[in-house]
Design an enzyme around this catalytic site. Structure first.
Site, PDB file in Angstrom:
ATOM      1  CB  SER A 123      -0.951  -0.008   1.195  1.00  0.00           C
ATOM      2  OG  SER A 123      -0.252  -0.219   2.393  1.00  0.00           O
ATOM      3  CG  HIS A 140      -3.678  -0.683  -2.516  1.00  0.00           C
ATOM      4  ND1 HIS A 140      -4.192   0.598  -2.501  1.00  0.00           N
ATOM      5  CD2 HIS A 140      -3.409  -0.979  -1.226  1.00  0.00           C
ATOM      6  CE1 HIS A 140      -4.213   1.046  -1.256  1.00  0.00           C
ATOM      7  NE2 HIS A 140      -3.743   0.100  -0.460  1.00  0.00           N
ATOM      8  CE  LYS A 184      -7.447   1.227   0.531  1.00  0.00           C
ATOM      9  NZ  LYS A 184      -6.977   0.263   1.491  1.00  0.00           N
TER      10      LYS A 184
END
Ligand SMILES: *Cc1c(COP(=O)(O)O)cnc(C)c1O
Length: 390
Positions: A181, A209, A239
């Protein structure tokens, strides 16, 4: 006594100030997007994880509104009592289909998912092996499990192999970010799976991610063409998928175990149905609009190329682009000057990253336009050069 406790807190806060580590929140007055509004000023936003520009997408807003009309706002109960709606059921099926995994479970958040996975798959007789740069919630999950806890050097499958061989634990769990991250690099997942297989262990893959970014948007397992009943695959919704919450997917028995035993699932109110509906809609958009993932990768390439022209090479091929600075106060000062110029690029400092590795972290989105990405990269190059000359 109470005064001594408070004095200790005050000293702790002063220490944060002295070390340049006190953090302050911005108040944002707009949706997330390629720009955000702060104090009446519009800033180019390189600080959010909204990689595909879905956080303010009208289809997600509509899905949420329709779900609120049908189910109301709150789930009202934990999922095993009465909080699991048709919207949750559909989202889980959609995610299993999207990833090609057999079964999925909707969790309250990525943080809660990792705590729940590790504390239910590892106990005092187990050992957890975590990459040194893993996200805080994998570390906390390992500590909560009370398992033996090993941290191996970043991305080092050989060191992990030695640690696994030296462990006599009954159950071995390897836990890793798929895309790290703070660095944006990708874990050697095939080598880690190979080790999990050799040691009859589990591999927890945190794809916060990677989902929506790698593998044409289908995530890190798709990127590597991996599948195994030993993988517990966790992906967050906050995200690239533009909402909030998380999924864990894998073998039906593993998912059923989580449903029965993950305390962060069993003892927490179910995700609001509107967020479950948003998840289903976001997955549909990623499937229907492959151009969105392609646009993200074009922006990533544009930023890297322009930074490279300024002498800054980044190793990351994902939406997270770290620009090393080192000293936290310098990182904050550079971020402040970028902010003055209209670019929101956060400084990342300890404890989020190891001491001495403070950095700027630019996050890209499919919603950015190329000119702004290039302007941001130029501003970063200029401010770093000015800073070096100070
Ligand atoms: C953001 C993040 C999480 C936490 O997910 P939330 O849904 O925001 O709680 C977990 N792991 C990684 C690697 C993350 O970046």
């Amino acid at each position: 006594m109470a005064d001594a406790s408070r004095a200790r807190l005050a000293r702790g806060l002063e220490r944060l100030d002295r070390d340049g580590l006190r953090r302050r929140r911005r108040v944002i007055d707009s949706p997330q997007g390629p720009t955000v509004v702060e104090n009446g000023r519009t800033l180019a936003n390189f600080a959010s994880n909204d990689y595909l520009g879905l956080a303010n997408h009208p289809r997600l807003a509509r899905a949420a509104t329709e779900a609120i009309a049908r189910y109301g706002v709150g789930a009202g109960a934990s999922p095993l009592v009465a909080g699991h709606t048709r919207a949750h059921e559909e989202a889980e099926a959609a995610f299993a289909r999207f990833t090609g995994l057999e079964r999925a479970l909707l969790m309250p958040s990525g943080y809660a998912a990792n705590l729940g996975i590790l504390a239910s798959f590892a106990d005092r007789h187990a050992a957890v092996f975590a990459d040194r740069l893993d996200h805080a919630c994998l570390v906390d999950g390992a500590l909560l499990s009370r398992a033996d806890f090993h941290r191996y050097p970043h991305g080092d499958a050989d060191a992990l192999a030695r640690a696994l061989a030296a462990s006599a634990a009954e159950v071995k769990v390897i836990a890793t970010d798929a895309v790290f991250s703070m660095d944006g690099d990708v874990a050697p997942l095939p080598a880690l799976l190979d080790l999990a297989e050799r040691h009859d262990g589990w591999l927890v893959v945190d794809d916060a991610h990677g989902i929506g970014v790698l593998g044409g948007g289908r995530g890190s397992l798709a990127h590597f063409g991996m599948a195994s009943p030993r993988i517990l695959y966790m992906a967050t919704l906050g995200k690239a998928l533009g909402g909030y919450g998380a999924f864990v997917a894998g073998h039906p028995d593993a998912i059923e175990w989580l449903l029965q035993r993950a305390r962060t699932y069993v003892f927490s109110t179910a995700l609001p149905p509107a967020l479950a509906a948003c998840a289903t809609e976001a997955l549909a958009i990623v499937e229907e609009e492959p151009a969105r993932v392609r646009a993200l990768h074009e922006r990533i390439a544009a930023l890297r190329a322009e930074l490279g022209r300024g002498g800054i090479e980044t190793a990351s091929q994902t939406a997270i682009q770290p620009i090393p600075v080192g000293d936290p106060e310098r990182a904050v000062a550079i971020a402040r000057r970028l902010h003055d110029r209209g670019f929101l690029v956060p400084a990342i400092r300890p404890p989020t990253v190891p001491v001495g590795t403070s950095r700027l972290r630019a996050s890209l989105s499919a919603g950015h336009d190329e000119a702004t990405v290039i302007a941001c990269a130029r501003a970063i190059v200029e401010e770093l050069a000015l800073d070096a000359g100070r």
